[in-house]
Design a protein around this motif. Structure first.
Motif, PDB file in Angstrom:
ATOM      1  N   SER A   1      -7.638   1.470 -11.206  1.00 26.11           N
ATOM      2  CA  SER A   1      -7.802   0.660 -10.003  1.00 26.11           C
ATOM      3  C   SER A   1      -6.426   0.332  -9.459  1.00 26.11           C
ATOM      4  O   SER A   1      -5.518   0.003 -10.226  1.00 26.11           O
ATOM      5  N   LEU A   2      -6.255   0.408  -8.153  1.00 32.09           N
ATOM      6  CA  LEU A   2      -4.992   0.021  -7.517  1.00 32.09           C
ATOM      7  C   LEU A   2      -5.213  -1.292  -6.801  1.00 32.09           C
ATOM      8  O   LEU A   2      -6.106  -1.411  -5.960  1.00 32.09           O
TER       9      LEU A   2
ATOM     10  N   GLN B   1       0.856  -1.186   0.000  1.00 29.72           N
ATOM     11  CA  GLN B   1       0.000   0.000   0.000  1.00 29.72           C
ATOM     12  C   GLN B   1       0.889   1.232   0.000  1.00 29.72           C
ATOM     13  O   GLN B   1       1.870   1.301   0.732  1.00 29.72           O
TER      14      GLN B   1
ATOM     15  N   ASP C   1      -5.998   7.262  -8.451  1.00 33.25           N
ATOM     16  CA  ASP C   1      -7.252   8.010  -8.351  1.00 33.25           C
ATOM     17  C   ASP C   1      -7.306   9.128  -9.394  1.00 33.25           C
ATOM     18  O   ASP C   1      -8.335   9.352 -10.027  1.00 33.25           O
TER      19      ASP C   1
ATOM     20  N   GLY D   1       0.479   5.569  -0.405  1.00 30.47           N
ATOM     21  CA  GLY D   1      -0.420   6.708  -0.551  1.00 30.47           C
ATOM     22  C   GLY D   1      -0.232   7.463  -1.854  1.00 30.47           C
ATOM     23  O   GLY D   1      -1.201   7.913  -2.476  1.00 30.47           O
TER      24      GLY D   1
ATOM     25  N   ALA E   1      -1.728   5.506  -4.655  1.00 31.24           N
ATOM     26  CA  ALA E   1      -3.185   5.613  -4.571  1.00 31.24           C
ATOM     27  C   ALA E   1      -3.661   6.938  -5.163  1.00 31.24           C
ATOM     28  O   ALA E   1      -4.673   6.985  -5.877  1.00 31.24           O
ATOM     29  N   LYS E   2      -2.923   8.014  -4.922  1.00 32.16           N
ATOM     30  CA  LYS E   2      -3.290   9.321  -5.476  1.00 32.16           C
ATOM     31  C   LYS E   2      -3.152   9.324  -6.998  1.00 32.16           C
ATOM     32  O   LYS E   2      -4.006   9.863  -7.709  1.00 32.16           O
TER      33      LYS E   2
END
Length: 162
Positions: free
Chosen positions: A55-56, A41, A50, A43, A46-47
């Protein structure tokens, strides 16, 4: 339309380089969505995911088959972060997808990899690797892969990410 699967091993900068190279294919209607595969994971990843509507998927193995289960399309372009498709690839992939049945669904970009790459290609099995366009049914072992079709499209690594 196809789904792009991108394995992340070099970080968000390499991912951004690959995703930005795909923008013309999105505009042309070839790329419909993307799945980003990461071991952990993150961040920033993920940004990025998004921001581009991807999709992550976090999975220790980061296997193409895991990405295939999340993909929305039947044809999947497998890339590593830092891979950059070269000119005319959109037309070549669009034609391949339109004319190829799923059981013949494994195609390989040309890649300059030096002597080590030549040896690997000479003794390689037809397993799926980065730079391949593959039908979902092959990744999910519903159809056995035949020898890959060599595409005239080329893919290169961004030199910053080796």
């Amino acid at each position: 339309m196809i789904t792009v699967l991108v394995r992340v091993t070099h970080g968000p900068e390499a991912l951004a380089a690959t995703l930005s190279a795909l923008v013309p294919a999105v505009a042309a209607g070839l790329v419909g969505d993307a799945v980003i595969l990461s071991r952990r994971q993150d961040g920033t990843l993920a940004k990025v995911a998004d921001a581009v509507g991807a999709s992550l998927m976090v999975a220790e193995e980061m296997s193409w088959a895991e990405g295939a289960r999340t993909a929305r399309r039947d044809w999947l372009l497998c890339l590593d972060d830092g891979d950059i498709p070269q000119e005319d690839w959109i037309r070549i992939l669009d034609r391949f997808v339109a004319l190829t049945p799923p059981e013949r669904g494994l195609a390989r970009f040309r890649r300059d990899t030096g002597m080590a790459g030549l040896l690997r290609r000479a003794f390689a099995r037809s397993s799926v690797r980065a730079g391949d366009l593959v039908h979902r049914r092959i990744l999910l072992h519903e159809v056995k892969a035949r020898a890959p079709v060599r595409l005239s499209a080329r893919i290169e690594r961004d030199p910053v990410f080796g």
